[in-house]
Design a protein around this motif. Structure first.
Motif, PDB file in Angstrom:
ATOM      1  N   TYR A 465       0.814  -1.210   0.000  1.00 40.32           N
ATOM      2  CA  TYR A 465       0.000   0.000   0.000  1.00 40.32           C
ATOM      3  C   TYR A 465       0.850   1.264   0.000  1.00 40.32           C
ATOM      4  N   CYS A 466       2.139   1.114  -0.252  1.00 46.60           N
ATOM      5  CA  CYS A 466       3.040   2.264  -0.263  1.00 46.60           C
ATOM      6  C   CYS A 466       3.645   2.439  -1.642  1.00 46.60           C
ATOM      7  N   CYS A 467       3.927   3.645  -1.984  1.00 45.90           N
ATOM      8  CA  CYS A 467       4.516   3.927  -3.294  1.00 45.90           C
ATOM      9  C   CYS A 467       5.702   4.867  -3.119  1.00 45.90           C
ATOM     10  N   SER A 468       6.525   4.886  -4.145  1.00 45.75           N
ATOM     11  CA  SER A 468       7.643   5.829  -4.148  1.00 45.75           C
ATOM     12  C   SER A 468       7.141   7.155  -4.705  1.00 45.75           C
ATOM     13  N   LYS A 469       7.987   7.894  -5.338  1.00 41.99           N
ATOM     14  CA  LYS A 469       7.609   9.215  -5.839  1.00 41.99           C
ATOM     15  C   LYS A 469       6.711   9.121  -7.071  1.00 41.99           C
ATOM     16  N   ILE A 470       5.824  10.082  -7.209  1.00 42.31           N
ATOM     17  CA  ILE A 470       5.072  10.300  -8.441  1.00 42.31           C
ATOM     18  C   ILE A 470       5.538  11.639  -8.986  1.00 42.31           C
ATOM     19  N   PHE A 471       6.093  11.621 -10.197  1.00 39.77           N
ATOM     20  CA  PHE A 471       6.726  12.808 -10.754  1.00 39.77           C
ATOM     21  C   PHE A 471       5.717  13.658 -11.515  1.00 39.77           C
ATOM     22  N   ILE A 472       5.890  14.956 -11.407  1.00 44.42           N
ATOM     23  CA  ILE A 472       5.127  15.917 -12.223  1.00 44.42           C
ATOM     24  C   ILE A 472       6.089  16.425 -13.283  1.00 44.42           C
ATOM     25  N   GLY A 497       5.140   7.591   0.165  1.00 40.43           N
ATOM     26  CA  GLY A 497       4.146   7.487   1.216  1.00 40.43           C
ATOM     27  C   GLY A 497       3.087   6.473   0.875  1.00 40.43           C
ATOM     28  N   LYS A 498       2.009   6.470   1.627  1.00 37.48           N
ATOM     29  CA  LYS A 498       0.909   5.576   1.333  1.00 37.48           C
ATOM     30  C   LYS A 498       0.247   6.012   0.039  1.00 37.48           C
ATOM     31  N   CYS A 499      -0.106   5.064  -0.785  1.00 38.44           N
ATOM     32  CA  CYS A 499      -0.592   5.353  -2.138  1.00 38.44           C
ATOM     33  C   CYS A 499      -1.742   6.357  -2.120  1.00 38.44           C
ATOM     34  N   ALA A 500      -2.743   6.083  -1.302  1.00 39.43           N
ATOM     35  CA  ALA A 500      -3.932   6.940  -1.298  1.00 39.43           C
ATOM     36  C   ALA A 500      -3.597   8.361  -0.878  1.00 39.43           C
TER      37      ALA A 500
END
Length: 825
Positions: A465-472, A497-500
């Motif tokens: 349920y955790c993810c790394s960075k989401i890039f803009i 952080g946590k995906c949601a």
């Protein structure tokens, strides 16, 4: 603010200090110089004020240490250069020589090595380079020192190796933060009459002659390349203690960070240092002792554990089942150290349970781990170290320890962070996850949050349920809904952080970056996919004083994030890589930068539905006829009837604003929502098919393009000024053809950066926005603040409707254009 972050925060500060004096080239008079005082610092930028201005800050100016002509005081005299005050204050004093003598007496001058040579412009922590030599105090005898060589410097955290030891002895390396009181410059021990001897436990590794040779070599290196004294300027002077031999206290032992045990003061060296030994009642045991001082971490008064509900470890060999301090003191005939000996042992420093940080693994000092605070008592923190095998995964640290850092410290210093251990199980069980109402962010690192740019201190209960960075990816196509200028102001990435939580933060940013936040909120509300494992999150949007709320389905599993991000991008008709788990460096794989808005949304936007079925035979029988172009009719609200000079070329050159709040263009879609029709100030009559860019340009060329021309120019000028502020470099003005020309071009007789609040009000009163002058007076807006105003800022901060805001921004744009042409060079 938390005292605990002082070490990490101080390491980011400049080596220059407010109040330092230096000699600066006088721009108003070539080949002359004048003395200036440092007012404040920001990285390698210095805010200076020439001597003679007193408390007047009107003439303060910024300069870059790396590019400006700065010299230490006395440089002009040594090089036969002329010292001359600026023209503005030349007549203020009759005898400037006497003034300088008084001004410089007792003041601190900027060090020459920070203004010239390889150390120029470096922060204090960067002055400690690999190979530098310091003297290190012994842990068992405060009067013994030995030189140590710097092997690594990680953001001020030093890996040190004692002089005389080689690479094969790297297991003996120690890690200390450069602010540790045990570190001193080379020669300090000799100057203070102290002894230079290698640590007792290492003496068997080399012969006495080898140790002596190593000492001479270390001294030679230290004298040849001495560390600047600025490295030690932030060292804290030790206060005097009031401990006496025989006093009892509680302490977190240095070899075991999982418990608190009773200790005794066994020796007092002087008014600054004393020795404590762990109480051990068993026979034939070697005493464990350590040197302490009044600021030593982990020393606590008697009954501290009892008052905080913490378990106190019984001394080895203690007979009773339950340890009682009163009985123990009576039997041993000793006294407890008074509470006055322990400063600030009850303060929490702002830390709280469930906060996250980065901490050194006490069993492996070179390793820094993700850590969660599981308990706080007074100044002590109980940490759960992620990624470390149990039972070594927990430790107790002092809140003022130099071995704890804010989230993002490792990434900012390019140092590996030990990641959490992901649970491995053959069969994944479904777990009911209860989301807390509000997650606590760490207030203990307020200043460092700007430097490390992290949004969440996250909970990692299950790696799924955790993810790394989401890039803009700012260079990608932003589509008809999102304002490219606002997208450019967003951070490069969100997470980890946590995906949601990460996705909720990302979607909130996108909604706020939209031309019409309510429309984007509605588009996101319609997103559904039965294959997603989602949770509902409430998002809100503010637009024209109204607040819209909607429940959005957000995925909560890491493996579904790429698909979710792509579908959100397609829903908003922007490039599928605008925000994605993958960073797009220079060129987007979709080549979105080469597409116009109309062409791009043809492939990635909504597909138009045919209004009726097509009969193949009838189509073959009837000859194809060309559709007749219908003239577009635009109705403009009366309150927006002001005129602005318009340059047709600006609309043709820019695509980023074609779908703004006044001219809503949805290429490739069947129409706009009721919200868009209600809120838009321009409505198209007589056509059920949205107009393409060419039609819009024709309409605006007839006199309806005021807002587009203004908004495009505002965004360009604002981006240019923002780029100047971000880069901290000499500003390069945009090309003339990229700025809109105003028929009534302003000619300024004074640099607007130097305007006072009164001068700004005077300019506003000279325009048709004089009724807004009182706002500038209330908000204390000077020239620098005026040049940073944008349309969104004017609307939000001044609470203006769109019409008056645009009218005001038109005049601000005229000032910006004049500033670029007259003063920016």
């Amino acid at each position: 603010q938390c005292v605990s972050i002082s070490a990490a925060y101080i390491s980011l500060q400049s080596s220059f200090q407010p109040g330092m004096k230096l000699e600066v080239a006088n721009k108003s008079s070539p080949d002359t110089y004048w003395v200036a005082t440092i007012i404040t610092t920001c990285g390698q930028l210095l805010l200076l004020r020439f001597s003679g201005y007193g408390e007047d800050r009107k003439a303060d100016f910024w300069c870059d240490v790396m590019t400006a002509e700065l010299h230490p005081v006395g440089w002009c005299a040594q090089n036969n250069k002329t010292l001359m005050p600026p023209e503005a204050i030349k007549e203020k004093y009759s005898d400037w020589t006497e003034f300088l003598i008084q001004d410089l007496t007792g003041s601190r001058t900027a060090p020459a090595n920070l203004l010239e040579g390889p150390l120029r412009g470096k922060n204090t922590v960067d002055l400690i380079v690999e190979g530098s030599v310091l003297e290190l105090q012994d842990t068992c005898d405060p009067f013994l020192f030995w030189p140590a060589r710097v092997i690594q410097n990680i953001g001020g955290r030093l890996c040190l190796r004692f002089a005389g030891l080689s690479e094969e002895h790297r297991t003996q390396d120690i890690w200390l933060f450069y602010l540790d009181v045990r570190l001193r410059p080379v020669g300090w021990a000799t100057e203070n009459g102290l002894t230079l001897e290698p640590p007792r436990e290492l003496r068997c590794l080399q012969s006495p002659s080898d140790w002596q040779q190593a000492l001479e070599e270390a001294r030679c290196v230290g004298q040849k390349n001495p560390l600047p004294l600025e490295v030690f300027k932030d060292h804290v002077d030790l206060p005097k203690h009031s401990f006496k031999v025989g006093m009892k206290l509680e302490m977190v032992p240095w070899w075991d960070h999982l418990q608190i045990c009773p200790v005794s003061v066994t020796k007092v060296y002087n008014e600054f240092y004393f020795q404590v030994t762990v109480d051990d009642l068993s026979a034939d045991t070697k005493p464990c002792s350590v040197v302490c001082h009044n600021n030593s971490l982990g020393i606590l008064p008697v009954q501290w554990c009892l008052k905080n509900g913490i378990s106190l470890e019984r001394p080895q060999g203690y007979d009773g089942q339950d340890f009682d301090w009163a009985d123990y003191l009576k039997k041993s005939g000793t006294e407890a150290a008074p509470d006055a000996c322990f400063p600030d042992t009850w303060q929490t420093r702002g830390f709280a349970k469930d906060m996250w940080l980065e901490a050194v693994n006490p069993t492996e000092p070179k390793e820094v781990c993700v850590a969660q605070i599981t308990q706080v008592a007074g100044r002590l923190l109980w940490l759960q170290l992620e990624g470390v095998a149990k039972p070594l995964s927990e430790c107790i640290v002092d809140s003022e320890s130099m071995d704890i850092f804010p989230v993002g410290w490792c990434e900012a210093n390019a140092y590996p962070l030990t990641p959490p251990l992901k649970p491995v199980s053959p069969k994944q069980k479904k777990i009911a996850v209860v989301q807390p109402e509000k997650h606590k962010l760490t207030p203990c690192f307020p200043d460092l949050c700007l430097t490390f740019s992290f949004f969440f201190l996250f909970s990692i209960s299950n790696g799924r349920y955790c993810c790394s960075k989401i890039f803009i990816n700012h260079r990608c196509f932003s589509g008809p809904y999102l304002n490219k200028g606002r997208i450019a102001e967003l951070p490069q990435a969100v997470g980890p952080g946590k995906c949601a939580h990460v996705l909720k933060e990302l979607l909130s940013m996108l909604i706020n970056a939209a031309y019409k936040p309510g429309r984007v909120l509605k588009e996101l509300q319609e997103m559904e996919d039965s294959s997603w494992d989602c949770q509902e999150e409430t998002l809100k949007a503010k637009y024209k004083g109204k607040t819209y709320r909607s429940t959005i389905q957000i995925v909560r599993i890491a493996e579904q994030i790429p698909d979710f991000c792509r579908k959100v991008c397609l829903k908003l008709q922007c490039c599928p890589n605008l925000f994605s788990p993958t960073l797009v460096a220079d060129k987007c794989p979709e080549n979105c930068s080469l597409q116009t808005k109309t062409k791009f949304t043809h492939y990635y936007g909504k597909k138009r539905k045919l209004s009726r079925t097509v009969d193949t035979e009838s189509d073959q029988a009837k000859p194809a006829r060309r559709r007749k172009k219908r003239k577009a009719i635009f109705v403009q609200k009366k309150r927006r009837s002001f005129t602005v000079d318009y340059t047709p070329g600006s609309l043709l050159e820019s695509d980023e604003g074609e779908d703004d709040e006044d001219f809503t263009l949805h290429s490739g879609s069947e129409g706009t929502s009721s919200e868009a029709r209600d809120d838009s100030s321009v409505a198209e009559v007589g056509s059920s098919r949205p107009r393409r860019a060419v039609t819009l340009r024709r309409a605006t060329s007839a006199g309806q393009g005021s807002y587009k021309s203004l908004d495009t120019g505002l965004r360009r000028s604002t981006r240019s000024l923002s780029a100047y502020n971000r880069s901290n470099k000499e500003y390069q003005p945009p090309k003339e053809q990229e700025m809109q020309e105003d028929e009534n071009q302003l000619v300024l007789d004074r640099n607007p950066l130097e305007w006072t609040v009164d001068e700004v009000i005077q300019f506003i009163n000279s325009t048709d926005c004089s009724s807004l002058a009182n706002i500038f007076q209330e908000q204390d807006i000077d020239g620098q603040a005026l040049l940073l105003l944008t349309l969104p800022t004017v609307q939000e901060c001044m609470d203006l409707k769109l019409g008056p805001a645009i009218k005001l921004c038109h005049h601000i744009e005229r000032v910006k254009v004049a500033f670029y042409k007259q003063y920016a060079n």
